[in-house]
Design an enzyme around this catalytic site. Structure first.
Site, PDB file in Angstrom:
ATOM      1  N   HIS A 111       0.699  -1.001   0.031  1.00  0.00           N
ATOM      2  CA  HIS A 111       0.075   0.056  -0.017  1.00  0.00           C
ATOM      3  C   HIS A 111       0.819   1.344   0.057  1.00  0.00           C
ATOM      4  O   HIS A 111       1.842   1.210   0.456  1.00  0.00           O
ATOM      5  CB  HIS A 111      -1.063   0.031   1.246  1.00  0.00           C
ATOM      6  CG  HIS A 111      -1.911   0.985   0.995  1.00  0.00           C
ATOM      7  ND1 HIS A 111      -1.758   2.322   1.567  1.00  0.00           N
ATOM      8  CD2 HIS A 111      -3.418   1.139   0.822  1.00  0.00           C
ATOM      9  CE1 HIS A 111      -2.844   3.062   1.436  1.00  0.00           C
ATOM     10  NE2 HIS A 111      -3.713   2.372   0.838  1.00  0.00           N
ATOM     11  N   GLU A 126      -3.658   2.301  -7.350  1.00  0.00           N
ATOM     12  CA  GLU A 126      -4.255   3.503  -6.418  1.00  0.00           C
ATOM     13  C   GLU A 126      -3.187   4.653  -6.678  1.00  0.00           C
ATOM     14  O   GLU A 126      -1.832   4.777  -6.248  1.00  0.00           O
ATOM     15  CB  GLU A 126      -3.827   3.279  -4.799  1.00  0.00           C
ATOM     16  CG  GLU A 126      -4.498   1.908  -4.590  1.00  0.00           C
ATOM     17  CD  GLU A 126      -4.735   2.017  -3.030  1.00  0.00           C
ATOM     18  OE1 GLU A 126      -6.029   2.194  -2.571  1.00  0.00           O
ATOM     19  OE2 GLU A 126      -3.907   2.094  -2.188  1.00  0.00           O
TER      20      GLU A 126
HETATM   21  P1  PGA Z   1      -9.399   6.635   0.018  1.00  0.00           P
HETATM   22  O1  PGA Z   1      -8.142   5.586   0.579  1.00  0.00           O
HETATM   23  O2  PGA Z   1     -10.534   5.712  -0.335  1.00  0.00           O
HETATM   24  O3  PGA Z   1      -9.683   7.121   1.326  1.00  0.00           O
HETATM   25  O4  PGA Z   1      -8.767   7.478  -0.996  1.00  0.00           O
HETATM   26  C1  PGA Z   1      -7.732   4.616  -0.510  1.00  0.00           C
HETATM   27  C2  PGA Z   1      -6.603   3.797   0.032  1.00  0.00           C
HETATM   28  O5  PGA Z   1      -5.561   4.736   0.504  1.00  0.00           O
HETATM   29  O6  PGA Z   1      -6.412   2.599  -0.232  1.00  0.00           O
END
Ligand code: PGA
Length: 245
Positions: A94, A160
Site C-alpha cells: 500500500h 492507487e
Molecule cells: P481512500 O483510500 O479511499 O480514502 O482514498 C484508499 C486507500 O488508500 O486505500
C-alpha cells in the site's frame, strides 16, 4: 469479466476498534452480497474476527522475511499466522507502507510471495506519486510496479494513484478518463506477463457517489476503499453500487 462478482475491499488503515468492527460485520449480514465479494481489512489485532464475519477478511500487511512462517522478527506478523485466523487476503505495498515505511518493489514482492506460499491472496498495490505523474512517469512506475511486485498467478492488483487518495493532502480524485487509461495499460502489461485475467481494482477516493461510474469502466474488477469503508452508511452504498450495474 462483467459476469464475475466485483471485489470491494475496505481498507481501514490504522482506524477503528472492536466495537466498530462488530457493528460493521453485524450490519453486513443484512446486505445483498450476491454481486460483490466484500473483503474487510481491519488493523491486525482484529483479524481474528474473520471467522465470525459474513464477509472475507484481509490483513493490511504481512512479513516478507524468510523463512516466512516464524522467526526472530519483532513486531512482524507472518502470512502463515494471518492465514491461521481464517483471513484469506492481505494488502501488500500500500502507498502508505511505501511512504512511511520505505517499502520498495523488491520488499513488496517478497511479501506477496510469502502470502502466496500459505494460500493467502495478496492484493498488490501500485501507483504513482503526483511528482512522478507530473514528470510523465506514470506508465513507467506502474509497469515497474507490476513487473517487480507481482510474482505470478493468484494475485489481485490494486491501482492507487497516490495523488488521488483521500488522505493525501490536496488529493484530487482522478477522472474516469485517467482511470480508464491506467487500467487499460495495466491490463496490457499483465497480459504480456502471462497474467491476463488477474483482477484489477481501483482505489483512490472511491465513494457511494462515484462507485457505479468507476466500476463500469473496462478492466475494473472492483474497488479498494479507504475512508469510506469505516462506517456502514458510507461503505454500503459502494457495495450497493455493484448491484445496480
Ligand atoms: P481512500 O483510500 O479511499 O480514502 O482514498 C484508499 C486507500 O488508500 O486505500
Amino acid at each position: 469479466m462483467a459476469m464475475n462478482k466485483k471485489i470491494i475491499v475496505g481498507n481501514w488503515k490504522m482506524n477503528g476498534n472492536g466495537d466498530m468492527l462488530n457493528v460493521m460485520t453485524e450490519t453486513l449480514k443484512g446486505v445483498d452480497l450476491s454481486r460483490a465479494t466484500v473483503i474487510l481489512c481491519p488493523p491486525m489485532p482484529y483479524i481474528g474476527a474473520a471467522s465470525k464475519s459474513p464477509v472475507d477478511f484481509g490483513a493490511q500487511d504481512c512479513s516478507g522475511h524468510e523463512p516466512g512462517t516464524s522467526g526472530a522478527f519483532t513486531g512482524e506478523v507472518s502470512a502463515a499466522m494471518i492465514a491461521e485466523t481464517g483471513t484469506k487476503y492481505v494488502l501488500v505495498g500500500h502507498s502508505e507502507r511505501r511512504l512511511h515505511h520505505g517499502e520498495t518493489n523488491a520488499i513488496v514482492a517478497e511479501k506477496a510471495k510469502q502470502a502466496l506460499k500459505v494460500g493467502l491472496t495478496p492484493i498488490i498495490c501500485i501507483g504513482e506519486t503526483v511528482e512522478e505523474r507530473n514528470a510523465g512517469q506514470t506508465n513507467a512506475i506502474v509497469e515497474a510496479g507490476l513487473r517487480e511486485c507481482v510474482p505470478g498467478k493468484g494475485c489481485i492488483v490494486a491501482y492507487e494513484p497516490r495523488w488521488a487518495i483521500s488522505a493525501v493532502s490536496g488529493g484530487i480524485p482522478a477522472t474516469p478518463k485517467d482511470i480508464q487509461e491506467a487500467h487499460e495499460f495495466i491490463a496490457g502489461i499483465l497480459e504480456s506477463m502471462g497474467l491476463a485475467g488477474t483482477p484489477i481494482l481501483y482505489g483512490a477516493s472511491v465513494n457511494g457517489d462515484n462507485a457505479a461510474e468507476i466500476l463500469t469502466l473496462p478492466h475494473i474488477d472492483g474497488a479498494l476503499v479507504g475512508a469510506k469503508s469505516l462506517k456502514p452508511a458510507d461503505f454500503f452504498p459502494v457495495i450497493e453500487a455493484v448491484s445496480n450495474l
